[in-house]
Design an enzyme around this catalytic site. Sequence first.
Site, PDB file in Angstrom:
ATOM      1  CB  SER A 152      -0.892   0.005   1.236  1.00  0.00           C
ATOM      2  OG  SER A 152      -0.082   0.279   2.373  1.00  0.00           O
ATOM      3  CE  LYS A 153      -1.626   7.191  -2.457  1.00  0.00           C
ATOM      4  NZ  LYS A 153      -2.079   6.283  -3.462  1.00  0.00           N
ATOM      5  NE  ARG A 154       0.663   0.658   6.131  1.00  0.00           N
ATOM      6  CZ  ARG A 154       1.372  -0.428   6.408  1.00  0.00           C
ATOM      7  NH1 ARG A 154       2.479  -0.349   7.114  1.00  0.00           N
ATOM      8  NH2 ARG A 154       0.951  -1.617   6.002  1.00  0.00           N
ATOM      9  N   GLY A 181       5.497   3.269  -0.060  1.00  0.00           N
ATOM     10  CA  GLY A 181       6.080   4.118  -1.100  1.00  0.00           C
ATOM     11  C   GLY A 181       5.143   4.190  -2.282  1.00  0.00           C
TER      12      GLY A 181
END
Length: 492
Positions: free
Chosen positions: A255-257, A259
């Site tokens: 996920s966005k966490r 990168g």
Amino acid sequence: MTNKPVRVRYAPSPTGHPHVGNIRTALFNWLFARHHGGGFIVRIEDTDTARTVAGAVETILGGLKWLGLDWDEGPDAGGDYGPYYQSERLKIYTEAAGRLIVQGDAYHCYCSPQRLKEMREEQARQKQPPGYDRRCRSLSAEEKAGCEAKGMKPVVRFKFPREGVTEFNDLIREKVKFENALIDDIVLIKSDGYPTYHLASVVDDHLMQISHVLRAEEWLSSTPRHLKLYKALGYEPPLFAHLPMLLGSDRSKLSKRHGAVSITEYREQGYLPAAMLNFLALLGWSLDDKTEILTRQELIDSFTLERVNKTAAIFNTEKLGWMNGVYIRALSPSEFSRLALPFLDRGLPPQVKRPLSTDYVNRVLPLVHERARTLAEVPDLTDFFFTGSLEYAAEMLIAKRMDRESTLKALETSLKRLEAMSGFGEDALEAVLRPLAVELGLKAGQLFGVLRVAVTGRTAAPPLFQTMTVLGRENCLKRLVEATTRLRQMAK
Ligand code: GLU
């Protein structure tokens, strides 16, 4: 395998920027199609009007084009099984749902969102599995008429069998088995008249003669529903292959966490499409246990589902950076310059005069070709070649085991010798500066370190003599003068 001709599809929902996991699905479908000489179809699943984002189709197709994943049928390409936008095929789904109702395989459900919410809350309280309680399955004709009279808009639900098991053979996960009792009556047509993903994809996979459905593992639990739908509609189902999940380096869902997750971001960060393609192909597939670098053709030639893993794949950004570096180094100098130029133009500070001189750029870029892991790093690696004045702390000039005085002396003496030089080439610089270090009682590394900071403003830069040659005599002398001034002004 089936004996049907191979036809696979990539069926994105245009709900935003395409996630790398989603593009991995596209890639595996494309590789499978190209390996078997089959068809690769792109179908836009845009029936969830609330989630559809304007411009998303263009971004998704742009990502495919960037990677060179060409499609045989779909938007722009056309084909015999269109339209390839589900929103243009509504009649087909309504007709299929109507047929299921007539056959007794589907029914109208008038339950309001409020009732469904209460039902879910009650299920949670009772610790029961969530799912529709089938209340409208057994509505009497009068009850139905009552709902209609009140103007209630129904959804159409599929009558899923309540007993038994649904088993199928997944080409990757092998035998998969689901208890029917745990599967509820999914919605086929929503109250706005649009089909759900389930109905639309089953109808289209049939009509578009899809032979194999290769999709993300998250759809595995939908497959028993789809199989029953195929049966009820009298269609022969395709073969299914559910691709392993993608996890971040901490083994949680990517996920966005972790990168960047959209293919567009990777493109903007200066990853090369060939590197990205190679990297994505190895997320859940491998040729053997060691080969990392594979060309597009090698991937096509060797891609088979037998070598797709069951276990999740880890998206390792470090490895992607390494791989991109390998691909960057394999570029010819002129190809590297051509690709890096737009990044340079965008990334250098605004005060640098534009347009950049192509000639100068072509002399600067080879110096960082070996070091760049992405094209977007190029402005940072080279900005001192372009900016007028450097910004760095005077202390940086002082090399290991040197002090302010010895550094000043080194700078001043170098300045004199460089001023006296007639030419300013690499060899000539080396011939002057190496003996100078000895003369000053310094190690070559110490003197070169001082000069490197003076001319580049940093401790790590491309080879010194090449850098100085490209910067040119005038620039180097000016920067050495500035360095001595800086050091003199430094508090003792
Ligand atoms: N529209 C679905 C998605 O974007 C497609 C799933 C499938 O391939 O069946 O994930």
